[in-house]
Scaffold this active site. Structure first.
Site, PDB file in Angstrom:
ATOM      1  CE  LYS A  35      44.396  40.836  41.552  1.00 52.00           C
ATOM      2  NZ  LYS A  35      45.088  40.621  42.836  1.00 52.00           N
ATOM      3  NE  ARG A  73      46.528  42.360  50.666  1.00 52.57           N
ATOM      4  CZ  ARG A  73      46.733  42.561  49.353  1.00 52.57           C
ATOM      5  NH1 ARG A  73      46.894  43.788  48.889  1.00 52.57           N
ATOM      6  NH2 ARG A  73      46.784  41.551  48.517  1.00 52.57           N
ATOM      7  CE1 TYR A 112      33.164  72.034  32.429  1.00 51.69           C
ATOM      8  CE2 TYR A 112      34.287  69.915  32.507  1.00 51.69           C
ATOM      9  CZ  TYR A 112      33.164  70.681  32.206  1.00 51.69           C
ATOM     10  OH  TYR A 112      32.057  70.074  31.672  1.00 51.69           O
TER      11      TYR A 112
HETATM   12  C1  LIG Z   1      46.439  40.285  42.444  1.00 53.97           C
HETATM   13  C2  LIG Z   1      47.176  39.178  43.086  1.00 53.97           C
HETATM   14  C3  LIG Z   1      48.274  38.575  42.428  1.00 53.97           C
HETATM   15  C4  LIG Z   1      48.870  39.110  41.147  1.00 53.97           C
HETATM   16  O1  LIG Z   1      49.766  40.142  41.463  1.00 53.97           O
HETATM   17  P1  LIG Z   1      50.632  40.890  40.362  1.00 53.97           P
HETATM   18  O2  LIG Z   1      51.464  41.842  41.130  1.00 53.97           O
HETATM   19  O3  LIG Z   1      49.641  41.604  39.487  1.00 53.97           O
HETATM   20  O4  LIG Z   1      51.406  39.866  39.629  1.00 53.97           O
HETATM   21  C5  LIG Z   1      48.842  37.464  43.010  1.00 53.97           C
HETATM   22  N1  LIG Z   1      48.392  36.982  44.191  1.00 53.97           N
HETATM   23  C6  LIG Z   1      47.382  37.556  44.869  1.00 53.97           C
HETATM   24  C7  LIG Z   1      46.951  36.980  46.165  1.00 53.97           C
HETATM   25  C8  LIG Z   1      46.745  38.689  44.345  1.00 53.97           C
HETATM   26  O5  LIG Z   1      45.750  39.264  45.032  1.00 53.97           O
END
Ligand SMILES: *Cc1c(COP(=O)(O)O)cnc(C)c1O
Length: 368
Positions: free
Chosen positions: A36, A132, A262
């Protein structure tokens, strides 16, 4: 250095090796590489292919658009997407062979009613403590009954059941694991036995054998970074895949008292040689690391002085033989002497995930 001016050089062999390492550690029948957010900033298609080469047999995405984009790129491996636009239409994804993570009864019904050519494959996402998405425990009986009904009617198949750990503490994860087991048990009572039960992300994979089940979802570890505070990549046997680098754009010596960048948050206490590094917060270099971070040039680390700007930052190079055009490395594999993404995370008050994921579109990804 001959690459583009702003370069995130991605070591695909490192990605394959990290997957192989984590998969053998997990010992699970299946391993999903989570690609992702454009492969955590590394480039989704390239990361996906390297992860599949390393032994991943599933790919994980947040939303359907990400998964469909990978399909359009010619990636044919099994895929799962689990976070949906409330207006999502599932048909195209189902027909593209993308499994759907289902977090609500409405999504379950929408998948069943999608009128796709292919049989929809769903993974029921159950909420076990993160607050979530996912079906809440009080929704499980009705949702599982409905899923069983739809499965018997030939409208979909429940391929998986999944949840996600908080990593808040060992106890909290144990509580979530117990909830996950209750969901598995209840599913069985409803006549559903999904072939893929999955709970662990990278952290769970490396520290909780009891959370591995049939498949582990490997994200940050694929890219060679550690999910665990205080544990390095090397300690997990992982190799950071991304090196963020550029070329020194200018070198100048300023007199004592000269303000730098800056707001003049730093002034040269004496005559000082400075190098201009053309990467800034538009490229994902966190401004919060101003005055704390270090950049490697010519095998030595040099402190960032003053504010990190949109396109550039300034480092003090002293009498090191730094010249215009020299390679400047912001982060990479510490085993190669570079600062790490973990260090940048510490300087910026964040986590390594955010450091790599936020590298901007102006930075060209190159692959070796
Ligand atoms: C992003 C995600 C992962 C991967 O998690 P990592 O900590 O990067 O290994 C696994 N499962 C879900 C549901 C996620 O959203």
């Amino acid at each position: 250095m001959t690459g583009p001016l702003r370069e995130a050089a991605v070591d695909l062999g490192a990605i394959s090796g990290n997957v192989a390492r984590l998969r053998s550690l997990a010992g699970t029948p299946h391993a999903m590489a989570v690609v992702k957010a454009d492969g955590y900033g590394h480039g989704a298609a390239a990361a996906a292919r390297a992860a599949l080469d390393g032994g991943a047999d599933w790919l994980g995405l947040a939303d359907l658009a990400e998964a469909l984009a990978l399909r359009s790129d010619g990636v044919r491996a099994p895929m799962l997407a689990w976070l949906h636009d409330p207006r999502a239409e599932f048909r195209a994804a189902i027909d593209a062979g993308i499994d759907i993570g289902v977090s609500t009864l409405d999504q379950l019904d929408a998948v069943a009613a999608a009128d796709a050519e292919a049989l929809p494959h769903v993974h029921l996402k159950v909420e076990t403590g993160l607050s979530r998405n996912g079906l809440a425990p009080e929704e499980w009986p009705a949702a599982f009954e409905r899923a069983a009904l739809l499965e018997r009617a030939g409208l979909l198949r429940v391929r998986g059941v999944m949840s996600h750990l908080s990593n808040a503490s060992e106890d909290d994860d144990a509580t979530a694991l117990a909830a996950f087991r209750r969901a598995l048990h209840l599913l069985e009572e409803h006549g559903i036995t999904p072939e893929l039960r999955h709970l662990a992300a990278t952290a769970g994979t490396v520290q909780r054998p009891d959370a591995r089940f049939d498949l582990v979802r490997l994200g940050i570890g694929v890219y060679g970074l550690s999910p665990l505070a205080g544990v390095t990549s090397a300690e997990l046997g992982l190799t950071p895949a991304m090196t963020l680098r550029t070329r020194v754009a200018a070198v100048r010596t300023v007199p004592a008292g000269a303000g730098v960048s800056y707001d003049y948050t730093w002034r040269a206490p004496e005559a000082t040689r400075l190098a201009l590094v053309p990467l800034g917060y538009a490229d994902g270099v966190p401004r919060a690391a101003s005055g704390l971070a270090e950049v490697e040039i010519g095998g030595r680390r040099h402190p960032v002085r003053g504010r990190i700007a949109m396109d550039q930052l300034v480092v003090e190079v002293g009498d090191a033989p730094v010249a215009v055009g020299d390679q400047a490395v912001l982060f990479g594999d510490p085993a190669a002497g570079h600062p790490s993404a973990d260090e940048w995370a510490e300087w910026a008050g964040t986590i390594n995930y955010e450091i790599v994921t936020r590298i901007g579109p102006r930075v060209e990804r190159t692959y070796a």
